[in-house]
Write a protein that holds these residues in place. Structure first.
Motif, PDB file in Angstrom:
ATOM      1  N   ASN A 195       0.806  -1.231   0.000  1.00 54.77           N
ATOM      2  CA  ASN A 195       0.000   0.000   0.000  1.00 54.77           C
ATOM      3  C   ASN A 195       0.835   1.275   0.000  1.00 54.77           C
ATOM      4  O   ASN A 195       0.604   2.200   0.781  1.00 54.77           O
ATOM      5  N   VAL A 196       1.835   1.321  -0.885  1.00 55.31           N
ATOM      6  CA  VAL A 196       2.623   2.534  -1.097  1.00 55.31           C
ATOM      7  C   VAL A 196       2.831   2.732  -2.598  1.00 55.31           C
ATOM      8  O   VAL A 196       2.641   1.797  -3.390  1.00 55.31           O
ATOM      9  N   ARG A 197       3.211   3.944  -2.963  1.00 56.74           N
ATOM     10  CA  ARG A 197       3.426   4.247  -4.376  1.00 56.74           C
ATOM     11  C   ARG A 197       4.836   3.865  -4.818  1.00 56.74           C
ATOM     12  O   ARG A 197       5.819   4.172  -4.134  1.00 56.74           O
ATOM     13  N   PHE A 198       4.916   3.191  -5.978  1.00 55.97           N
ATOM     14  CA  PHE A 198       6.172   2.912  -6.658  1.00 55.97           C
ATOM     15  C   PHE A 198       6.185   3.675  -7.980  1.00 55.97           C
ATOM     16  O   PHE A 198       5.122   3.901  -8.571  1.00 55.97           O
ATOM     17  N   PRO A 199       7.356   4.053  -8.484  1.00 55.58           N
ATOM     18  CA  PRO A 199       7.427   4.536  -9.864  1.00 55.58           C
ATOM     19  C   PRO A 199       6.979   3.432 -10.812  1.00 55.58           C
ATOM     20  O   PRO A 199       7.080   2.241 -10.477  1.00 55.58           O
ATOM     21  N   ASN A 200       6.481   3.801 -11.979  1.00 57.22           N
ATOM     22  CA  ASN A 200       6.158   2.753 -12.953  1.00 57.22           C
ATOM     23  C   ASN A 200       7.457   2.129 -13.479  1.00 57.22           C
ATOM     24  O   ASN A 200       8.550   2.637 -13.235  1.00 57.22           O
ATOM     25  N   ARG A 201       7.347   1.031 -14.203  1.00 60.68           N
ATOM     26  CA  ARG A 201       8.551   0.299 -14.609  1.00 60.68           C
ATOM     27  C   ARG A 201       9.436   1.109 -15.549  1.00 60.68           C
ATOM     28  O   ARG A 201      10.671   0.984 -15.527  1.00 60.68           O
ATOM     29  N   THR A 202       8.814   1.941 -16.376  1.00 59.90           N
ATOM     30  CA  THR A 202       9.595   2.808 -17.263  1.00 59.90           C
ATOM     31  C   THR A 202      10.502   3.720 -16.452  1.00 59.90           C
ATOM     32  O   THR A 202      11.701   3.855 -16.732  1.00 59.90           O
ATOM     33  N   THR A 203       9.941   4.339 -15.410  1.00 61.33           N
ATOM     34  CA  THR A 203      10.725   5.248 -14.568  1.00 61.33           C
ATOM     35  C   THR A 203      11.692   4.475 -13.681  1.00 61.33           C
ATOM     36  O   THR A 203      12.816   4.930 -13.429  1.00 61.33           O
ATOM     37  N   LEU A 204      11.267   3.317 -13.175  1.00 58.54           N
ATOM     38  CA  LEU A 204      12.167   2.487 -12.378  1.00 58.54           C
ATOM     39  C   LEU A 204      13.426   2.126 -13.167  1.00 58.54           C
ATOM     40  O   LEU A 204      14.543   2.188 -12.640  1.00 58.54           O
ATOM     41  N   LEU A 205      13.242   1.756 -14.430  1.00 64.10           N
ATOM     42  CA  LEU A 205      14.382   1.385 -15.270  1.00 64.10           C
ATOM     43  C   LEU A 205      15.281   2.589 -15.526  1.00 64.10           C
ATOM     44  O   LEU A 205      16.508   2.496 -15.403  1.00 64.10           O
ATOM     45  N   THR A 206      14.665   3.724 -15.848  1.00 64.44           N
ATOM     46  CA  THR A 206      15.450   4.936 -16.113  1.00 64.44           C
ATOM     47  C   THR A 206      16.248   5.341 -14.880  1.00 64.44           C
ATOM     48  O   THR A 206      17.445   5.648 -14.961  1.00 64.44           O
ATOM     49  N   HIS A 207      15.592   5.317 -13.721  1.00 62.01           N
ATOM     50  CA  HIS A 207      16.283   5.698 -12.489  1.00 62.01           C
ATOM     51  C   HIS A 207      17.365   4.695 -12.131  1.00 62.01           C
ATOM     52  O   HIS A 207      18.453   5.074 -11.656  1.00 62.01           O
ATOM     53  N   ALA A 208      17.120   3.402 -12.335  1.00 66.73           N
ATOM     54  CA  ALA A 208      18.129   2.381 -12.033  1.00 66.73           C
ATOM     55  C   ALA A 208      19.395   2.611 -12.861  1.00 66.73           C
ATOM     56  O   ALA A 208      20.520   2.447 -12.362  1.00 66.73           O
ATOM     57  N   ILE A 209      19.227   3.011 -14.120  1.00 67.78           N
ATOM     58  CA  ILE A 209      20.377   3.277 -14.992  1.00 67.78           C
ATOM     59  C   ILE A 209      21.115   4.533 -14.532  1.00 67.78           C
ATOM     60  O   ILE A 209      22.344   4.545 -14.403  1.00 67.78           O
ATOM     61  N   PHE A 210      20.359   5.619 -14.272  1.00 70.62           N
ATOM     62  CA  PHE A 210      20.960   6.848 -13.753  1.00 70.62           C
ATOM     63  C   PHE A 210      21.743   6.557 -12.473  1.00 70.62           C
ATOM     64  O   PHE A 210      22.882   7.012 -12.305  1.00 70.62           O
TER      65      PHE A 210
END
Length: 364
Positions: A195-210
């Motif tokens: 019951n918490v907010r996560f970034p969507n997978r597109t943003t998760l991937l972008t942030h993981a790379i950054f």
């Protein structure tokens, strides 16, 4: 190549390419350091691991599960209180990834939980966490070198919950301008399990790379699990999510560093979806805004870039002061409680250690 020979051997174990004597020689300490103990246990050739080493890996896996559950029970109170106080927040990195792409959340080790908030919520969040029994483990709060603060609470002996509360997505101002609160929040979604907010997978991937490239640029150790996160995200993304990712990195001008990283990941963890993404990126504009993220790592250049990005003389001076001569609490945290008379000596030792790390990283 981003990884050492030892890490490549560990990646091959995850890929189930190494069996017999190679898997027996693999260092458990290296598996722990790279966060892959639970992944190794998923290997079909797990029976090839010597029994004493296999028992140790299973013990680590059980401990990771116990620690995860203890931390989650504490964090549920934090999440509930923040929600009740109408604090908008997003869970980032390891905790989001562990629920989003791993079969069991404890399979993705994490030392802390990262929460992204709007900067104007800082004091309210700090007060809420203090009321819940959290305190600042650092003993002081940097103003300029990082855009976050940390709160920690002991749960049981040797187990604690540490929360990194981010006011910006990164200390790099270029990345801050790209991955804004508005961008990340607009695509976020509520994970119903906790019951918490996560970034969507597109943003998760972008942030993981950054995140990975930013640490690499500063000369930090790149964990194998960070690359595996990216590999798993790519494999689990839908076609629509992949299309959104391509559009996002083109919009951000982030194509060059993404191609740099994915070419390595595609060779370390070969899969069709990574190859397809790389093929599609050949047609995109090759903008060089983030070349410093793919150049050879340098602690000196990393710190110099931080100074150059700082606004005004005051912020630059604060960065230098916090980097070289932080409050005495930082010395106590690293070297133990000391008499005031000895502090100058330990400041010098701290600077020498930093220089030695710089020389070592530049030699390698």
């Amino acid at each position: 190549m981003l990884l050492s020979k030892q890490q490549l051997d560990l990646a091959n174990i995850i890929n189930q390419k190494i069996i017999n004597e190679s898997i027996a020689k693999a260092s458990v300490e290296a598996m722990i350091e790279n966060g892959i103990c639970s992944l190794v246990l998923q290997n079909n050739n797990v029976q090839k691991i010597p029994s004493n080493k296999l028992d140790f890996l299973r013990k680590i896996d059980r401990n990771l599960q116990i620690i995860h559950n203890l931390q989650l029970n504490c964090l549920k109170d934090v999440f509930l209180t923040l929600n009740n106080e109408h604090i908008t927040f997003i869970v980032l990195k390891g905790w989001a990834l562990s629920y989003e792409i791993y079969s069991q959340p404890h399979h993705r080790p994490k030392t802390d939980i990262d929460i992204f908030i709007e900067a104007n919520s800082k004091e309210r969040v700090k007060a809420i966490l203090q009321n819940l029994g959290f305190s600042n483990p650092r003993g002081w709060e940097p103003e300029a070198i990082i855009k976050q603060f940390t709160m920690r609470k002991d749960i049981v002996r040797n187990v604690y919950v540490s929360i990194d509360i981010h006011l910006e997505i990164s200390d790099d101002k270029n990345i801050q301008r790209s991955l804004t609160w508005k961008l990340i929040y607009s695509g976020s979604k509520v994970n119903e399990t906790i019951n918490v907010r996560f970034p969507n997978r597109t943003t998760l991937l972008t942030h993981a790379i950054f995140h990975l490239l930013h640490h690499r640029a500063g000369g930090d150790f790149v964990k194998l699990i960070w690359l595996y996160d990216i590999n798993l995200l790519i494999q689990k993304m839908t076609d629509n999510e992949s299309n959104s990712f391509i559009k996002l990195i083109e919009h951000l001008g982030f194509v060059v560093p993404v191609r740099f990283l994915l070419s390595d990941i595609s060779s370390i963890f070969p899969n069709k979806r990574s190859r397809l993404l790389l093929e599609r990126m050949k047609e995109l504009p090759q903008i060089n805004n983030y070349d410093y993220l793919i150049n050879p790592p340098s602690i000196f250049k990393h710190q110099l870039r931080k100074l150059q990005q700082a606004k005004g003389i005051r912020e630059k001076i604060t960065i230098i002061k916090e980097t070289l001569f932080p409050p005495k609490e930082e010395i106590y945290r690293k070297y133990g409680r000391l008499k005031t008379i000895y502090l100058p000596y330990w400041y010098i030792i701290r600077i020498i250690h930093g220089l030695m790390k710089y020389i070592k990283n530049n030699k390698s």
